[in-house]
Design an enzyme around this catalytic site. Sequence first.
Site, mmCIF file in Angstrom:
data_model
loop_
_atom_site.group_PDB
_atom_site.id
_atom_site.type_symbol
_atom_site.label_atom_id
_atom_site.label_comp_id
_atom_site.label_asym_id
_atom_site.label_seq_id
_atom_site.Cartn_x
_atom_site.Cartn_y
_atom_site.Cartn_z
ATOM 1 N N ARG A 123 92.836 58.191 45.733
ATOM 2 C CA ARG A 123 94.182 57.644 45.489
ATOM 3 C C ARG A 123 95.270 58.628 45.900
ATOM 4 O O ARG A 123 95.218 59.804 45.553
ATOM 5 C CB ARG A 123 94.354 57.323 44.003
ATOM 6 N N SER A 127 83.395 39.632 25.159
ATOM 7 C CA SER A 127 84.414 40.152 26.057
ATOM 8 C C SER A 127 84.424 39.403 27.387
ATOM 9 O O SER A 127 83.378 39.277 28.050
ATOM 10 C CB SER A 127 84.129 41.648 26.288
ATOM 11 N N SER A 150 95.720 40.619 35.867
ATOM 12 C CA SER A 150 96.688 41.180 36.799
ATOM 13 C C SER A 150 96.235 41.206 38.247
ATOM 14 O O SER A 150 97.069 41.305 39.144
ATOM 15 C CB SER A 150 97.071 42.587 36.369
ATOM 16 N N HIS A 178 100.527 41.533 30.569
ATOM 17 C CA HIS A 178 101.218 41.051 31.777
ATOM 18 C C HIS A 178 102.012 39.782 31.523
ATOM 19 O O HIS A 178 102.418 39.099 32.472
ATOM 20 C CB HIS A 178 100.221 40.841 32.919
ATOM 21 N N THR A 209 102.408 45.496 25.686
ATOM 22 C CA THR A 209 102.917 46.805 26.100
ATOM 23 C C THR A 209 104.436 46.789 26.101
ATOM 24 O O THR A 209 105.061 45.736 26.270
ATOM 25 C CB THR A 209 102.412 47.193 27.502
ATOM 26 N N LYS A 243 105.830 47.560 30.584
ATOM 27 C CA LYS A 243 105.896 46.721 31.784
ATOM 28 C C LYS A 243 107.188 45.901 31.740
ATOM 29 O O LYS A 243 108.252 46.458 32.009
ATOM 30 C CB LYS A 243 104.597 45.929 31.909
ATOM 31 N N THR A 280 97.976 61.295 16.415
ATOM 32 C CA THR A 280 98.780 61.551 17.605
ATOM 33 C C THR A 280 100.253 61.412 17.257
ATOM 34 O O THR A 280 100.619 60.640 16.363
ATOM 35 C CB THR A 280 98.368 60.588 18.751
ATOM 36 N N THR A 281 101.085 62.176 17.944
ATOM 37 C CA THR A 281 102.524 62.152 17.690
ATOM 38 C C THR A 281 103.104 60.766 17.977
ATOM 39 O O THR A 281 102.751 60.139 18.980
ATOM 40 C CB THR A 281 103.204 63.209 18.582
ATOM 41 N N THR A 336 88.499 48.263 42.258
ATOM 42 C CA THR A 336 89.429 47.507 41.413
ATOM 43 C C THR A 336 89.193 46.006 41.587
ATOM 44 O O THR A 336 89.297 45.238 40.632
ATOM 45 C CB THR A 336 90.884 47.880 41.769
HETATM 46 C C1 LIG Z 1 98.595 48.101 32.027
HETATM 47 C C2 LIG Z 1 97.603 47.413 31.143
HETATM 48 C C3 LIG Z 1 97.303 47.899 29.861
HETATM 49 C C4 LIG Z 1 97.807 49.225 29.391
HETATM 50 O O1 LIG Z 1 99.144 49.199 29.059
HETATM 51 P P1 LIG Z 1 99.971 50.578 29.197
HETATM 52 O O2 LIG Z 1 101.126 50.385 28.286
HETATM 53 O O3 LIG Z 1 100.320 50.707 30.637
HETATM 54 O O4 LIG Z 1 99.052 51.666 28.745
HETATM 55 C C5 LIG Z 1 96.509 47.144 29.035
HETATM 56 N N1 LIG Z 1 95.982 45.969 29.444
HETATM 57 C C6 LIG Z 1 96.204 45.487 30.687
HETATM 58 C C7 LIG Z 1 95.606 44.193 31.078
HETATM 59 C C8 LIG Z 1 97.006 46.198 31.576
HETATM 60 O O5 LIG Z 1 97.186 45.759 32.814
#
Ligand SMILES: *Cc1c(COP(=O)(O)O)cnc(C)c1O
Length: 403
Positions: free
Chosen positions: A21, A135, A187, A215, A243, A246, A275-276, A361
């Site tokens: 990469r 899963s 994605s 997503h 998340t 994004k 973790t912080t 991927t």
């Molecule tokens: C990007 C992604 C995550 C992780 O989210 P981040 O906030 O970037 O760590 C989890 N699940 C899927 C399907 C993703 O594409």
Amino acid sequence: MDFETRFRAQLDALRDEGNYRIFADLERQVGQFPKVRNHGSGPDEVTVWCSNDYLGMGQHPDVIGAMVDVTRASGTGAGGTRNISGTAHQHVALEEELADLHGKEDALVFSSGYVSNWAALSTLGSRLPGAVIFSDALNHASMIEGMRHSRARREIWTHNDPEDLDRRLSAYGPEVPKIVAFESVYSMDGDIAPIEEICDVADAHGAMTYIDEVHAVGMYGPRGGGVAEELGLMDRITLIEGTLGKAYGCFGGYITGSAALCDFVRSFASGFIFTTAIPPAVAAAARVAVKHLKSSEIERMRQRRQVARLRRLLDAHGIPHMDNPSHIIPVMIGDPVKCRFIADVLMQEHGIYVQPINYPTVPKGTERLRFTPGPLHTDADIDHLVAALNGLWKQCALARAVA
Ligand SMILES: *Cc1c(COP(=O)(O)O)cnc(C)c1O
């Protein structure tokens, strides 16, 4: 021991496979997105076509304002884990905002979406004795790592196939705790799970449902609650994960669910406890983004318009792309060398940045360029992209789609 040689040998092998990469060195500039300064080779300014800042919220004035104001008022870091002095009022407010977004009793914020999947699934799988996790075959790496770490038994069901899920669930008695884990928008293909059918099957077997809406949050549903909100199905999902990095343009991840479920993960998940906490300013900015997209439709409408426009123009030129109901447009190349070559030419000669997606991927033979048009791509940006692709299709003698 010569560690350097060992490191290099594996890196060379990666290069030989074509899987090494190389990162684009870019500088985002407020007001210009999706145009960014390019510090690598190629033009000084390029247009980003593969950003996960899907709606441009990372440069929204209110979101920036919250991050700047809270940094000035409260400082930079949280100063501790959530348990030991690190819980800021901004974390509490963000969690309330997220619980409300998904119509759940509670929410928990994590360092990232990756960590939220990893921590929640590893805790559920390991703390529910005898649990089996079902899963979807195309689940994200963060879910897979969480399930692995839990050491719970795993059943991989055929992607988006509720019948296969049903068959596999049927093999276990009612006393077995079952967790059905899947995503809404996948994605790489941009396809969307049959959420209602999956919930029906899960209910019939008394299984809990775990959905990754990473997503989709911000972009689907009348308040940006994701595909489950759009379909009126949020109350059928036990745990919704998302998340803040994004469509919300910030950083961090979260889960939402019942008060007991969130308390359970809060109390047992090592990836949450040790973790912080995320910076209060990041939490404040994310909250503003979530709040904004609960009531503003402009970004979603304009995104859908630009997605439809790009698809239409690709069709008009016979450039093959995967048909799907989402905002993700995979343009199929089907060859790893051509895929990388086309991406290089787009960047170097046309100022168009799109990352080639190759094996592992995606499966071999399905190499692709994955475009994510957003509300800030102009019609001229789209025209420029399609003209460049059209020229490359000629130059590389790539097959055209038949209308
Ligand atoms: C990007 C992604 C995550 C992780 O989210 P981040 O906030 O970037 O760590 C989890 N699940 C899927 C399907 C993703 O594409």
